[in-house]
Design a protein around this motif. Sequence first.
Motif, PDB file in Angstrom:
ATOM      1  N   VAL A  20       0.845  -1.206   0.000  1.00 24.63           N
ATOM      2  CA  VAL A  20       0.000   0.000   0.000  1.00 24.63           C
ATOM      3  C   VAL A  20       0.875   1.248   0.000  1.00 24.63           C
ATOM      4  CG1 VAL A  20      -1.617   1.365   1.377  1.00 24.63           C
ATOM      5  CG2 VAL A  20      -2.016  -1.078   1.047  1.00 24.63           C
ATOM      6  N   TYR A  21       1.891   1.258   0.850  1.00 27.20           N
ATOM      7  CA  TYR A  21       2.782   2.415   0.923  1.00 27.20           C
ATOM      8  C   TYR A  21       3.478   2.640  -0.416  1.00 27.20           C
ATOM      9  CZ  TYR A  21       3.474   4.949   5.310  1.00 27.20           C
ATOM     10  OH  TYR A  21       3.357   5.822   6.348  1.00 27.20           O
ATOM     11  N   THR A  22       4.012   1.563  -0.978  1.00 26.87           N
ATOM     12  CA  THR A  22       4.748   1.688  -2.233  1.00 26.87           C
ATOM     13  C   THR A  22       3.826   2.138  -3.370  1.00 26.87           C
ATOM     14  OG1 THR A  22       6.139  -0.151  -1.487  1.00 26.87           O
ATOM     15  CG2 THR A  22       6.378   0.530  -3.770  1.00 26.87           C
ATOM     16  N   PHE A  23       2.621   1.613  -3.367  1.00 26.85           N
ATOM     17  CA  PHE A  23       1.660   1.986  -4.407  1.00 26.85           C
ATOM     18  C   PHE A  23       1.362   3.483  -4.372  1.00 26.85           C
ATOM     19  CE2 PHE A  23      -2.771   2.413  -5.957  1.00 26.85           C
ATOM     20  CZ  PHE A  23      -2.571   1.970  -7.256  1.00 26.85           C
ATOM     21  N   GLN A  24       1.419   4.086  -3.181  1.00 28.85           N
ATOM     22  CA  GLN A  24       1.158   5.522  -3.061  1.00 28.85           C
ATOM     23  C   GLN A  24       2.163   6.341  -3.873  1.00 28.85           C
ATOM     24  OE1 GLN A  24      -1.589   6.772  -1.537  1.00 28.85           O
ATOM     25  NE2 GLN A  24      -2.103   4.610  -1.253  1.00 28.85           N
ATOM     26  N   ALA A  25       3.421   5.860  -3.925  1.00 28.18           N
ATOM     27  CA  ALA A  25       4.443   6.588  -4.686  1.00 28.18           C
ATOM     28  C   ALA A  25       4.103   6.574  -6.171  1.00 28.18           C
ATOM     29  CB  ALA A  25       5.816   5.969  -4.444  1.00 28.18           C
ATOM     30  N   PHE A  26       3.726   5.411  -6.691  1.00 24.24           N
ATOM     31  CA  PHE A  26       3.363   5.318  -8.106  1.00 24.24           C
ATOM     32  C   PHE A  26       2.085   6.115  -8.390  1.00 24.24           C
ATOM     33  CE2 PHE A  26       6.221   1.768  -7.683  1.00 24.24           C
ATOM     34  CZ  PHE A  26       6.841   1.694  -8.904  1.00 24.24           C
ATOM     35  N   LYS A  27       1.148   6.071  -7.443  1.00 25.39           N
ATOM     36  CA  LYS A  27      -0.115   6.775  -7.621  1.00 25.39           C
ATOM     37  C   LYS A  27       0.099   8.295  -7.653  1.00 25.39           C
ATOM     38  CE  LYS A  27      -4.722   7.062  -5.514  1.00 25.39           C
ATOM     39  NZ  LYS A  27      -5.554   6.619  -4.369  1.00 25.39           N
ATOM     40  N   THR A  28       1.082   8.776  -6.878  1.00 26.14           N
ATOM     41  CA  THR A  28       1.353  10.214  -6.813  1.00 26.14           C
ATOM     42  C   THR A  28       1.994  10.747  -8.085  1.00 26.14           C
ATOM     43  OG1 THR A  28       1.614  10.084  -4.411  1.00 26.14           O
ATOM     44  CG2 THR A  28       2.536  12.024  -5.503  1.00 26.14           C
ATOM     45  N   ILE A  29       2.915   9.966  -8.659  1.00 27.91           N
ATOM     46  CA  ILE A  29       3.664  10.484  -9.816  1.00 27.91           C
ATOM     47  C   ILE A  29       2.985  10.193 -11.148  1.00 27.91           C
ATOM     48  CG2 ILE A  29       5.851  10.223  -8.582  1.00 27.91           C
ATOM     49  CD1 ILE A  29       6.442   7.842 -10.474  1.00 27.91           C
ATOM     50  N   SER A  30       2.039   9.250 -11.156  1.00 29.19           N
ATOM     51  CA  SER A  30       1.431   8.900 -12.446  1.00 29.19           C
ATOM     52  C   SER A  30      -0.052   8.571 -12.270  1.00 29.19           C
ATOM     53  CB  SER A  30       2.148   7.703 -13.067  1.00 29.19           C
ATOM     54  OG  SER A  30       1.515   7.309 -14.259  1.00 29.19           O
ATOM     55  N   LYS A  31      -0.852   9.089 -13.181  1.00 30.50           N
ATOM     56  CA  LYS A  31      -2.276   8.768 -13.199  1.00 30.50           C
ATOM     57  C   LYS A  31      -2.589   7.673 -14.213  1.00 30.50           C
ATOM     58  CE  LYS A  31      -3.682  13.414 -11.766  1.00 30.50           C
ATOM     59  NZ  LYS A  31      -4.013  12.971 -10.405  1.00 30.50           N
ATOM     60  N   SER A  32      -1.529   7.159 -14.842  1.00 28.12           N
ATOM     61  CA  SER A  32      -1.709   6.127 -15.855  1.00 28.12           C
ATOM     62  C   SER A  32      -2.163   4.811 -15.210  1.00 28.12           C
ATOM     63  CB  SER A  32      -0.385   5.903 -16.610  1.00 28.12           C
ATOM     64  OG  SER A  32      -0.459   4.747 -17.408  1.00 28.12           O
ATOM     65  N   LYS A  33      -3.241   4.272 -15.704  1.00 26.01           N
ATOM     66  CA  LYS A  33      -3.717   2.987 -15.213  1.00 26.01           C
ATOM     67  C   LYS A  33      -2.744   1.868 -15.561  1.00 26.01           C
ATOM     68  CE  LYS A  33      -8.654   4.100 -15.270  1.00 26.01           C
ATOM     69  NZ  LYS A  33      -9.982   3.716 -15.806  1.00 26.01           N
ATOM     70  N   LEU A  34      -2.029   2.014 -16.683  1.00 25.77           N
ATOM     71  CA  LEU A  34      -1.065   0.997 -17.088  1.00 25.77           C
ATOM     72  C   LEU A  34       0.082   0.904 -16.086  1.00 25.77           C
ATOM     73  CD1 LEU A  34      -0.038  -1.056 -19.150  1.00 25.77           C
ATOM     74  CD2 LEU A  34       1.060   0.838 -20.388  1.00 25.77           C
ATOM     75  N   VAL A  35       0.573   2.065 -15.637  1.00 23.89           N
ATOM     76  CA  VAL A  35       1.669   2.089 -14.657  1.00 23.89           C
ATOM     77  C   VAL A  35       1.221   1.430 -13.357  1.00 23.89           C
ATOM     78  CG1 VAL A  35       3.123   3.576 -13.215  1.00 23.89           C
ATOM     79  CG2 VAL A  35       2.800   4.101 -15.644  1.00 23.89           C
ATOM     80  N   ARG A  36       0.035   1.782 -12.899  1.00 24.10           N
ATOM     81  CA  ARG A  36      -0.461   1.238 -11.641  1.00 24.10           C
ATOM     82  C   ARG A  36      -0.727  -0.256 -11.761  1.00 24.10           C
ATOM     83  NH1 ARG A  36      -4.833   5.981  -9.844  1.00 24.10           N
ATOM     84  NH2 ARG A  36      -3.367   7.729 -10.000  1.00 24.10           N
TER      85      ARG A  36
END
Length: 407
Positions: A20-36
């Motif tokens: 969950v914590y790590t996902f927050q970093a990706f969620k903050t820098i990118s809104k791309s559904k593919l990245v997430r």
Amino acid sequence: MPRWLIPLIILLVLIIVVEVYTFQAFKTISKSKLVRFSFLAISVATYVYFFLTVLTYDRSKGQTPEFQMAMGILLTVSIPKLVIIFMLFGEDIYRWIVKAISAISNGETQPLPTRRKFISQIALGLAAIPFAGFIYGIIQGKYNYKVLKYSLTFKDLPEAFDGFTITQISDIHSGSFTNKEKIKYGVDLINEQNSDIMLFTGDIVNNKADEMDNWIDVFDKLEAKGGKFSILGNHDYGDYMDWKNPQDKVDNFQQVKDIHKKIGFDLLLDEHRYLEKDGQKIALLGVENWGKGFNQAGDLQRASTNVKQEDFKILMSHDPSHWEYKVKQDPFNYQLTLSGHTHGLQMGIEIPGWLKWSPSKYVYKQWAGLYNEAGRYINVNRGFGYHAFPGRVGIWPEITVIELKKG
């Protein structure tokens, strides 16, 4: 509730928190559904692969390369996440402090400040460093052999042995090997040192004697003009295997001991040999494994039988905790001890002359390199092979060359 269920629940909770914590970093820098989605898919695939491997591999075969690869992938994906968590947790402390100050100043509760994008970018950038390091360690780092040379001076060294050289290798762990050409290169590098004697300080296999079958023709090429001598390590006893019956373990142990003769080593089992040169001699002693919390089969007194206190002595003992708890304060005076065992945990940071760190230092006081207390030395070799994690990051495989000098 079964006893094993509580640790499993704790583990699952920790995994969820990390993800969950790590996902927050990706969620903050990118809104791309593919990245997430890619992040989630890689995480899930890593855990599924690891747990399937752990739950299905045949424990009667010991620790296989397949198990090690599953461990390697898990560490490669997980360690960088700890870097991200450290950064984001620090930011969360800042966010709550800002919220508290705002509440005190304005007398009303304010929303928690949003995460700052540049903090997440820094966290991901820093996490990329260990990620790349682990990939290199698995592909190439485990073959990045380093020759470390030391010159040690002793007042009581016999004159004839002034300039005498020793090549020490340790922790071969042949059951982990997969690339014969790389191992041949390492063996050639050992031979290039052209030392007077060669000493191997234990762990020739992971668990089973047949792990060495495909490597006999490589390691029997090791050469030393004054002889090759060896001892056993904790993995050579077969204690980490689920044996079908006790006799299988006994037979395997004898076969492990036989390996040393096949590759030209004189195996010392709580024994000693005298090395002679120009009418003078030094004592070489080798004990079975003695480790704090491990098998304590080694008998130092038995190995020292008929050795004189005034003799110059070189002791081979696999686990450096033996030196810490028994050898260094022994009044019989063992001038030089050679050990291995720790591998330096196969991961850490070393900048010669500046920095030497590994988590291994929190387990072993002497964990890598040369140590001296009251004129008595121990060298802890970082190991030739690898185990558990199929690579090395910052702590490279080692060939030690020690020159003895008369003080």
